[in-house]
Design a protein around this motif. Structure first.
Motif, short mmCIF file in Angstrom:
data_model
loop_
_atom_site.label_atom_id
_atom_site.label_comp_id
_atom_site.label_asym_id
_atom_site.label_seq_id
_atom_site.Cartn_x
_atom_site.Cartn_y
_atom_site.Cartn_z
N UNK A 1 0.85 -1.18 0.00
CA UNK A 1 0.00 0.00 0.00
C UNK A 1 0.89 1.24 0.00
N UNK A 2 0.56 2.19 -0.85
CA UNK A 2 1.32 3.44 -0.91
C UNK A 2 0.38 4.60 -0.63
N UNK A 3 0.72 5.38 0.40
CA UNK A 3 -0.14 6.47 0.87
C UNK A 3 0.74 7.70 1.13
N UNK A 4 0.36 8.83 0.55
CA UNK A 4 1.20 10.02 0.71
C UNK A 4 1.04 10.69 2.07
N UNK A 5 -0.04 10.40 2.80
CA UNK A 5 -0.15 10.89 4.17
C UNK A 5 0.64 9.99 5.11
N UNK A 6 0.74 10.40 6.36
CA UNK A 6 1.53 9.62 7.32
C UNK A 6 0.70 8.55 8.03
N UNK A 7 -0.53 8.33 7.57
CA UNK A 7 -1.40 7.31 8.16
C UNK A 7 -2.55 7.04 7.21
N UNK B 1 1.18 -2.66 8.40
CA UNK B 1 2.40 -3.41 8.10
C UNK B 1 2.63 -3.57 6.60
N UNK B 2 1.57 -3.38 5.82
CA UNK B 2 1.69 -3.49 4.37
C UNK B 2 1.96 -2.15 3.71
N UNK B 3 1.88 -1.07 4.49
CA UNK B 3 1.86 0.27 3.92
C UNK B 3 3.21 0.97 3.98
N UNK B 4 3.47 1.73 2.94
CA UNK B 4 4.57 2.70 2.93
C UNK B 4 3.91 4.07 2.98
N UNK B 5 3.89 4.68 4.18
CA UNK B 5 3.27 5.99 4.34
C UNK B 5 4.25 7.08 3.91
N UNK B 6 3.74 8.31 3.79
CA UNK B 6 4.54 9.44 3.29
C UNK B 6 5.12 9.14 1.92
N UNK B 7 4.41 8.33 1.15
CA UNK B 7 4.91 7.87 -0.15
C UNK B 7 3.87 8.14 -1.23
N UNK B 8 4.31 8.82 -2.28
CA UNK B 8 3.42 9.13 -3.40
C UNK B 8 3.87 8.38 -4.64
N UNK B 9 2.92 7.86 -5.38
CA UNK B 9 3.22 7.22 -6.65
C UNK B 9 3.32 8.33 -7.71
N UNK B 10 4.53 8.53 -8.23
CA UNK B 10 4.74 9.58 -9.23
C UNK B 10 4.36 9.09 -10.63
N UNK B 11 4.55 7.80 -10.87
CA UNK B 11 4.18 7.24 -12.16
C UNK B 11 3.92 5.75 -12.02
N UNK B 12 2.90 5.29 -12.73
CA UNK B 12 2.60 3.86 -12.83
C UNK B 12 2.45 3.54 -14.31
N UNK B 13 3.23 2.59 -14.79
CA UNK B 13 3.22 2.30 -16.22
C UNK B 13 3.35 0.79 -16.43
N UNK B 14 2.61 0.29 -17.42
CA UNK B 14 2.67 -1.13 -17.75
C UNK B 14 3.82 -1.36 -18.74
N UNK B 15 4.77 -2.19 -18.31
CA UNK B 15 5.91 -2.53 -19.16
C UNK B 15 5.95 -4.05 -19.30
#
Length: 549
Positions: free
Chosen positions: A45-51, A153-167
């Motif tokens: 899980x990627x969440x740009x907030x801290x929770x 436990x699955x999350x990376x907080x304070x983290x923003x997805x800048x790009x998602x691309x299918x390769x």
């Protein structure tokens, strides 16, 4: 064709789905992560907030000054950043606030549907919970859910997805983490991870929409702290004794008007001259026009914000309306004009109206003008490639509980415990939806009956496939849930001070007005004219009732 028709052909994923990225940890992404994990998939899980908690997390800071005119949808929520990491100076927190802007959560924000209808499965609210609760209560509920089911436990907080691309057959996510690093400093880190599938759970309250009104950009540039979007509204006290121009008579507009009404001198509320859309949508908008506070006046649409002369303050300027009225002496402007659908981390899936076609753009864009998300099956699965999914796009639902059903469907499909219709059948379903509702925001509109039908069909589909997959049966809406849901309109009316009798009368008027069934029905020129006429009629009726008593 729909999922009830049991097509013989089923979609086959070209490669096994073992790992899934969930973008966002609000009331949509948090249960999605739980159900995906419980289905045996590797989840991050990627969440740009801290929770966790999403838009219900309160922050006293207001949003940064508006960009007027509104940026295109591909940049509406944010502008992706790719650069080297490290520690950098950020004394005013400008970089950190752009990375993670404050949520559209004001201090008196509450839910608009009965709280019990918003409960996640296997995690009820405490006994005695009120039907209407604060944002802090709802945020704490999501936090507690995340802790209880181990989602933190699955999350990376304070983290923003800048790009998602299918390769190839993998989704590659470029990730950016920004955290505090001492006084006036921040630390940034960037990296990439690969996944078999992606769940986008960022919601649709991240990119404020400002209509293209002549002069709005001039006013916003001249008085950036006095011309704001509802995303930046926090508390009513600063509006004491002021005259406020509130653009929009919808859910946010009415909520803010109710909030500031005891403090302000006057509220001008700008509504559309003509209501458009499906009948149920227009009924909802008409209903909302009965909810204006007594010191609010509905007015016509804005023709232009008159450009200020040199040295003028905002109160010395004026606003021209489409009916010729000129408003003067305005102290503050709040745009409660909604949001764009915006996914800047999916640039190849955006096609802005003013952009030229690029060679790497996908054939079927998700977003064009920002008013809706295109090419989705059941508002969830991207038709050309269902390894890309979405939760939280549907509107006028019971939110938490409704989106959990979508989460369960995603988990079942990606784990192989439920099957999608064939590509051809999914396209057919989508085209039937658009033929019925049209593209844009109305394609996501559910309302009470639409939500119930959607959940019923979803449960039947998943339970049919559970017969061969061995997955547990999914419970649909209970009779108790339906009974609570039926109280929604009454709850909203009570919130705005309407008695059951007044609510009944309003419903009767709206039913009578449908199809112009009354022979001598007044044909109002504008929505504001209708609103004010009915408001005056309501005041007269209430006064008459008081005299009789």
């Amino acid at each position: 064709m729909s999922i009830d028709d049991l097509p013989t052909e089923k979609h086959q994923f070209a490669h096994p789905i073992r790992s899934v990225a969930v973008i966002g940890s609000g009331p949509t992404g948090t249960p999605a992560a739980r159900h995906l994990r419980d289905a045996g998939l590797n989840v991050r899980v990627f969440e740009r907030q801290n929770q966790s908690g999403g838009i219900w997390n309160w922050r006293p800071a207001a949003s940064l000054p508006l960009s007027v005119p509104t940026p295109p949808p591909s940049k509406g929520a944010f502008t992706p950043v790719v650069r080297d990491g490290g520690v950098f100076d950020d004394p005013q927190r400008e970089v950190r606030d752009r990375f993670n802007p404050p949520n559209p959560c004001y201090w008196n924000l509450t839910n608009n549907v009965p709280t019990t209808t918003m409960a996640f499965k296997d995690y009820p609210y405490p006994a005695g919970t009120e039907s209407n609760v604060s944002h802090t209560f709802l945020a704490d509920y999501v936090h507690s859910y995340a802790r209880h089911f181990g989602i933190d436990k699955l999350a990376s907080y304070n983290t923003r997805v800048e790009q998602a691309d299918k390769r190839g057959h993998k989704w590659v996510l470029n990730l950016r983490k920004v955290v505090d690093e001492g006084e006036g400093k921040a630390r940034e880190e960037q990296w990439s991870e690969e996944f078999d599938a992606v769940v986008v759970a960022t919601g649709h309250y991240n990119a404020p929409y400002i209509p293209a009104i002549e002069g709005a950009d001039t006013w916003a540039a001249a008085w950036p702290s006095k011309v704001i979007h509802s995303q930046g509204y926090r508390v009513p006290e600063p509006y004491k004794g002021k005259t406020v121009l509130l653009v929009g008579i919808g859910t946010s507009g009415n909520d803010i008007a109710k909030d500031i009404s005891p403090f302000v001198n006057k509220i001008y509320m700008v509504g559309r001259n003509k209501l458009r859309g499906p009948i149920e949508y227009k009924k909802q908008r008409q209903m909302q026009r009965f909810l204006l506070p007594e010191n609010a006046q509905a007015v016509s649409e804005i023709k232009r914000f008159v450009p200020p002369a040199a040295g003028q303050v905002i109160q010395q300027t004026s606003v021209e309306l489409t009916d010729g009225t000129v408003l003067e002496g305005i102290d503050e402007v709040i745009f409660a004009t909604g949001y764009q659908y915006s996914f800047p981390f999916l640039p190849r899936y955006h096609k802005d109206p003013t952009s030229t076609e690029t060679s790497d753009a996908v054939e079927y864009p998700l977003v064009t003008d920002g008013h809706g998300v295109l090419h989705l099956w059941r508002d969830v699965f991207y038709v050309p490639d269902p390894t890309l999914t979405f939760i939280g796009l549907s509107v006028n639902t019971s939110a938490f509980s409704f989106f959990e059903y979508q989460s369960i469907a995603i988990a079942r499909v990606l784990s192989g415990k439920a099957r999608l219709p064939s590509d051809q059948d999914r396209w057919r379903d989508y085209k039937e939806l658009i033929a019925k509702k049209g593209e844009g925001k109305f394609s996501h509109l559910m309302n009470r009956d639409g939500e119930r039908a959607y959940v019923k069909a979803t449960v039947e589909w998943l339970n049919r496939d559970a017969e061969w997959s061995g997955a547990p049966l999914v419970e649909g809406h209970s009779e108790a849930w339906l009974a609570e849901s039926d109280k929604t309109v009454g709850l909203i009316a009570a919130k705005y001070g309407l008695s059951p009798e007044e609510l009944k009368r309003i419903h009767q008027e709206l039913e009578e007005s449908e199809g112009l069934t009354r022979e001598n029905k007044t044909d109002y020129t504008t929505a504001s004219e209708e609103t004010n006429a009915r408001a005056n009629d309501g005041v007269a009726r209430r006064s008459a009732s008081a005299i009789k008593v």
